[in-house]
Motif scaffolding. Structure first.
Motif, PDB file in Angstrom:
ATOM      1  N   GLN A  58       0.835  -1.204   0.000  1.00  0.00           N
ATOM      2  CA  GLN A  58       0.000   0.000   0.000  1.00  0.00           C
ATOM      3  C   GLN A  58       0.867   1.251   0.000  1.00  0.00           C
ATOM      4  OE1 GLN A  58      -3.518   0.274   0.086  1.00  0.00           O
ATOM      5  NE2 GLN A  58      -3.329  -1.854  -0.564  1.00  0.00           N
ATOM      6  N   PRO A  59       0.481   2.244  -0.780  1.00  0.00           N
ATOM      7  CA  PRO A  59       1.185   3.533  -0.705  1.00  0.00           C
ATOM      8  C   PRO A  59       0.815   4.262   0.571  1.00  0.00           C
ATOM      9  CG  PRO A  59      -0.652   3.661  -2.226  1.00  0.00           C
ATOM     10  CD  PRO A  59      -0.587   2.239  -1.755  1.00  0.00           C
ATOM     11  N   PRO A  60       1.559   5.300   0.900  1.00  0.00           N
ATOM     12  CA  PRO A  60       1.277   6.046   2.132  1.00  0.00           C
ATOM     13  C   PRO A  60      -0.150   6.567   2.126  1.00  0.00           C
ATOM     14  CG  PRO A  60       2.897   7.197   0.758  1.00  0.00           C
ATOM     15  CD  PRO A  60       2.651   5.872   0.134  1.00  0.00           C
ATOM     16  N   PRO A  61      -0.846   6.490   3.253  1.00  0.00           N
ATOM     17  CA  PRO A  61      -2.228   6.945   3.283  1.00  0.00           C
ATOM     18  C   PRO A  61      -2.310   8.457   3.090  1.00  0.00           C
ATOM     19  CG  PRO A  61      -1.458   6.472   5.506  1.00  0.00           C
ATOM     20  CD  PRO A  61      -0.357   6.070   4.570  1.00  0.00           C
ATOM     21  N   GLY A  62      -3.423   8.909   2.545  1.00  0.00           N
ATOM     22  CA  GLY A  62      -3.640  10.340   2.422  1.00  0.00           C
ATOM     23  C   GLY A  62      -3.289  10.883   1.058  1.00  0.00           C
TER      24      GLY A  62
ATOM     25  N   PRO B 235     -19.462  20.457 -10.324  1.00  0.00           N
ATOM     26  CA  PRO B 235     -18.537  21.572 -10.059  1.00  0.00           C
ATOM     27  C   PRO B 235     -17.223  21.368 -10.814  1.00  0.00           C
ATOM     28  CG  PRO B 235     -19.384  20.602  -8.017  1.00  0.00           C
ATOM     29  CD  PRO B 235     -19.793  19.697  -9.126  1.00  0.00           C
ATOM     30  N   VAL B 236     -16.624  22.478 -11.197  1.00  0.00           N
ATOM     31  CA  VAL B 236     -15.355  22.459 -11.928  1.00  0.00           C
ATOM     32  C   VAL B 236     -14.289  23.139 -11.079  1.00  0.00           C
ATOM     33  CG1 VAL B 236     -14.144  23.274 -13.996  1.00  0.00           C
ATOM     34  CG2 VAL B 236     -16.537  22.516 -14.148  1.00  0.00           C
ATOM     35  N   ALA B 237     -13.162  22.473 -10.894  1.00  0.00           N
ATOM     36  CA  ALA B 237     -12.057  23.056 -10.121  1.00  0.00           C
ATOM     37  C   ALA B 237     -10.802  23.094 -10.980  1.00  0.00           C
ATOM     38  CB  ALA B 237     -11.791  22.223  -8.873  1.00  0.00           C
ATOM     39  N   GLY B 238      -9.905  24.033 -10.673  1.00  0.00           N
ATOM     40  CA  GLY B 238      -8.566  24.019 -11.251  1.00  0.00           C
ATOM     41  C   GLY B 238      -7.644  23.191 -10.375  1.00  0.00           C
ATOM     42  N   PRO B 239      -6.425  22.979 -10.822  1.00  0.00           N
ATOM     43  CA  PRO B 239      -5.513  22.101 -10.068  1.00  0.00           C
ATOM     44  C   PRO B 239      -5.145  22.650  -8.688  1.00  0.00           C
ATOM     45  CG  PRO B 239      -4.392  23.129 -11.946  1.00  0.00           C
ATOM     46  CD  PRO B 239      -5.849  23.426 -12.098  1.00  0.00           C
ATOM     47  N   ARG B 240      -5.146  23.978  -8.547  1.00  0.00           N
ATOM     48  CA  ARG B 240      -4.764  24.543  -7.252  1.00  0.00           C
ATOM     49  C   ARG B 240      -5.877  24.332  -6.230  1.00  0.00           C
ATOM     50  NH1 ARG B 240      -1.305  29.799  -7.644  1.00  0.00           N
ATOM     51  NH2 ARG B 240      -0.208  28.208  -8.861  1.00  0.00           N
ATOM     52  N   GLU B 241      -7.082  24.655  -6.646  1.00  0.00           N
ATOM     53  CA  GLU B 241      -8.220  24.458  -5.761  1.00  0.00           C
ATOM     54  C   GLU B 241      -8.389  22.967  -5.441  1.00  0.00           C
ATOM     55  OE1 GLU B 241     -11.864  25.981  -7.411  1.00  0.00           O
ATOM     56  OE2 GLU B 241     -13.082  24.833  -5.965  1.00  0.00           O
ATOM     57  N   ALA B 242      -8.206  22.129  -6.455  1.00  0.00           N
ATOM     58  CA  ALA B 242      -8.347  20.691  -6.235  1.00  0.00           C
ATOM     59  C   ALA B 242      -7.299  20.182  -5.246  1.00  0.00           C
ATOM     60  CB  ALA B 242      -8.232  19.940  -7.560  1.00  0.00           C
ATOM     61  N   ALA B 243      -6.092  20.692  -5.368  1.00  0.00           N
ATOM     62  CA  ALA B 243      -5.023  20.244  -4.463  1.00  0.00           C
ATOM     63  C   ALA B 243      -5.355  20.627  -3.023  1.00  0.00           C
ATOM     64  CB  ALA B 243      -3.686  20.850  -4.881  1.00  0.00           C
TER      65      ALA B 243
ATOM     66  N   MET C 241      -8.002  18.288  -1.818  1.00  0.00           N
ATOM     67  CA  MET C 241      -7.510  16.930  -1.552  1.00  0.00           C
ATOM     68  C   MET C 241      -6.643  16.901  -0.299  1.00  0.00           C
ATOM     69  SD  MET C 241      -6.974  15.160  -5.296  1.00  0.00           S
ATOM     70  CE  MET C 241      -5.748  16.302  -5.917  1.00  0.00           C
ATOM     71  N   ARG C 242      -5.922  17.986  -0.043  1.00  0.00           N
ATOM     72  CA  ARG C 242      -5.148  18.063   1.203  1.00  0.00           C
ATOM     73  C   ARG C 242      -6.087  18.066   2.415  1.00  0.00           C
ATOM     74  NH1 ARG C 242       0.374  17.010   1.712  1.00  0.00           N
ATOM     75  NH2 ARG C 242       1.320  17.536  -0.273  1.00  0.00           N
ATOM     76  N   ALA C 243      -7.152  18.838   2.301  1.00  0.00           N
ATOM     77  CA  ALA C 243      -8.117  18.898   3.408  1.00  0.00           C
ATOM     78  C   ALA C 243      -8.760  17.530   3.611  1.00  0.00           C
ATOM     79  CB  ALA C 243      -9.174  19.961   3.105  1.00  0.00           C
ATOM     80  N   SER C 244      -9.076  16.899   2.500  1.00  0.00           N
ATOM     81  CA  SER C 244      -9.678  15.575   2.542  1.00  0.00           C
ATOM     82  C   SER C 244      -8.731  14.566   3.211  1.00  0.00           C
ATOM     83  CB  SER C 244     -10.007  15.170   1.098  1.00  0.00           C
ATOM     84  OG  SER C 244     -10.770  14.020   1.050  1.00  0.00           O
ATOM     85  N   ALA C 245      -7.453  14.652   2.830  1.00  0.00           N
ATOM     86  CA  ALA C 245      -6.458  13.744   3.409  1.00  0.00           C
ATOM     87  C   ALA C 245      -6.322  13.983   4.910  1.00  0.00           C
ATOM     88  CB  ALA C 245      -5.110  13.932   2.717  1.00  0.00           C
ATOM     89  N   ALA C 246      -6.345  15.261   5.297  1.00  0.00           N
ATOM     90  CA  ALA C 246      -6.196  15.594   6.720  1.00  0.00           C
ATOM     91  C   ALA C 246      -7.357  15.030   7.527  1.00  0.00           C
ATOM     92  CB  ALA C 246      -6.104  17.104   6.892  1.00  0.00           C
ATOM     93  N   ALA C 247      -8.511  14.873   6.867  1.00  0.00           N
ATOM     94  CA  ALA C 247      -9.685  14.324   7.544  1.00  0.00           C
ATOM     95  C   ALA C 247      -9.750  12.799   7.404  1.00  0.00           C
ATOM     96  CB  ALA C 247     -10.944  14.965   6.963  1.00  0.00           C
ATOM     97  N   GLY C 248      -8.684  12.206   6.853  1.00  0.00           N
ATOM     98  CA  GLY C 248      -8.632  10.749   6.729  1.00  0.00           C
ATOM     99  C   GLY C 248      -9.439  10.194   5.568  1.00  0.00           C
ATOM    100  N   ARG C 249      -9.726  11.040   4.569  1.00  0.00           N
ATOM    101  CA  ARG C 249     -10.537  10.597   3.432  1.00  0.00           C
ATOM    102  C   ARG C 249      -9.707  10.585   2.163  1.00  0.00           C
ATOM    103  NH1 ARG C 249     -14.383  15.420   4.614  1.00  0.00           N
ATOM    104  NH2 ARG C 249     -15.037  14.881   6.726  1.00  0.00           N
ATOM    105  N   PRO C 250      -9.353   9.426   1.672  1.00  0.00           N
ATOM    106  CA  PRO C 250      -8.506   9.372   0.482  1.00  0.00           C
ATOM    107  C   PRO C 250      -9.240   9.856  -0.767  1.00  0.00           C
ATOM    108  CG  PRO C 250      -9.174   7.169   1.135  1.00  0.00           C
ATOM    109  CD  PRO C 250      -9.666   8.108   2.205  1.00  0.00           C
TER     110      PRO C 250
END
Lengths: 269, 269
Positions: B6-10, B97-105, B108-117
């Motif tokens: 498994q790769p690193p979580p998050g 919804p449409v996001a750019g790569p910055r908003e998406a990143a 995804m960081r917030a999602s990872a911090a909440a334990g959601r891959p």
């Protein structure tokens, strides 16, 4: 040097220093085109120019390929620019400021808004830029790659730089301010390079570079200081006069009070 | 379906949907590795898996290639994820919804911090993602390409997404760079002032300051340039040597080969 149509003013120039493969020139052009960049300059491309493989790899970015300018040396390629980044992934023993692509993009946008063209130099595929190449740049640009795996090819590095340039155009704080920083801004690189050459020549003449193997390091250090000062055209002229005066070289003819013309110990202005 | 470590979580998963060429899988893996991503998933790769061309094109990103997981369908590839982007460069008649790569990143960081891959789906080289593929995604991710020339290949799109992910994890871009600006900082003002005095004295000696009423302005200009350069102690020493050499003043005593002590044209170091 060929002279195709000028690209739009303000955009950073992308300078590929002695690219080895035409294909990489093409993929760099494609990366640029995706984010709206058009000013591609080549220093001594190994496979020559024009190059069919470059055009094929550009995947339709013909407007970038058609506008490519080729130069015999790096200093000619950057002569008209006023702020230059050198990209490297290795830390160098050169006392230059280091920026990431986001900070560099913001800086280049501000520079463009002030009418000062900038550029980014990318090195050879295998060996990158030499310290001498880097000595012509104002700052170092490096990418935030994983320290355990830094292996971007030149087109990928160009892609990130071009992407950040495009994004940085969205909100330009400097343009919104009621007034700007004072100053004419940095001199054209050609004038700065003439100053380098004058100083190095003057030091050569007094045998400053001894032992000779230390010469490159000392030259880089002197260039680096001059870069850091972001000299204006007027300042470059003043410094050239300073160096000429210290060399006790005639500067320009002038008339003495008794009417004779002399070039001895001329005042510089 | 193979099941490597498994790769690193998050970390976001990068999902390539029916990639046609092994080479593109490899260049995508290389792009990921540069910015620290490791979770690469393939849906029905046309050339099968494992693939030698993928490994060759990965240029050493073996840890990503070795960890690749292959799935028979997109829905299986994203089954464990909790937030999924679908990349496309064409507007779709899909109310997402449409996001750019910055908003998406950032998301995804917030999602990872909440334990959601989370994960990002990339389409086929020629035809991209179908509307049916996109129907499995929460949001659309698109890149800010030039509307007149949008032609990123899959590895380039992965590169931008991975780059933004890496930057988004670090508040300060500089902290993500592999090396920093040199940290010696400016010299003590006393040393800088000694340099001022040395230069001004040297110029006085060659009658540089004529007419005398111009002297203050010229002195201010020279000092200003030296201030702007933010010279380090070492640089001040180098410059003092430069000035001394140009003055042809003895710098410091040194021993000649024959054993005599001299101060003539001394080498500076």
């Amino acid at each position: 040097m060929n002279e195709p149509a000028q690209p739009p003013p303000g955009q950073p120039a992308i300078i590929l220093c002695e690219p080895q493969l035409g294909e990489n020139v093409g993929t760099a052009a494609r990366a640029m085109a995706n984010f709206g960049l058009r000013d591609l300059r080549l220093v001594n491309p190994r496979e020559g120019w024009p190059n069919d493989r470059a055009r094929a790899a550009a995947s339709g970015a013909d407007h970038v390929i058609d506008a490519v300018r080729v130069y015999p040396s790096l200093k000619e390629a950057i002569a008209d620019l006023r702020f230059v980044y050198a990209t490297t992934r290795r830390e160098r023993e050169i006392g230059k400021p280091v920026a990431g692509p986001r900070e560099a993009a913001a800086q280049m946008r501000a520079s463009a808004a002030a009418g000062r063209p900038s550029g980014v130099i990318f090195g050879r595929e295998r060996t990158g830029l030499t310290n001498d190449d880097i000595s012509y740049a104002d700052e170092i640009l490096t990418l935030p790659v994983d320290p355990d795996f830094g292996s971007l090819n030149v087109a990928q590095a160009v892609l990130i730089v071009a992407y950040e340039w495009r994004i940085a155009g969205i909100a330009d704080e400097a343009a919104a301010l009621p007034f700007r920083s004072p100053g004419d801004g940095p001199a054209p690189r050609a004038e700065l390079i003439r100053l380098f050459e004058q100083i190095e020549g003057a030091l050569e003449a007094v045998n400053f570079f001894r032992p000779p193997e230390k010469r490159p390091h000392v030259v880089e250090s002197i260039r680096s200081m001059l870069q850091k000062a972001a000299l204006t055209e007027q300042e470059v002229r003043t410094l050239r006069g300073v160096v000429a005066a210290l060399e006790r070289r005639p500067t320009r003819p002038r008339k003495l009070r008794d009417g004779t013309i002399t070039t001895e110990r001329g005042k510089f202005d």
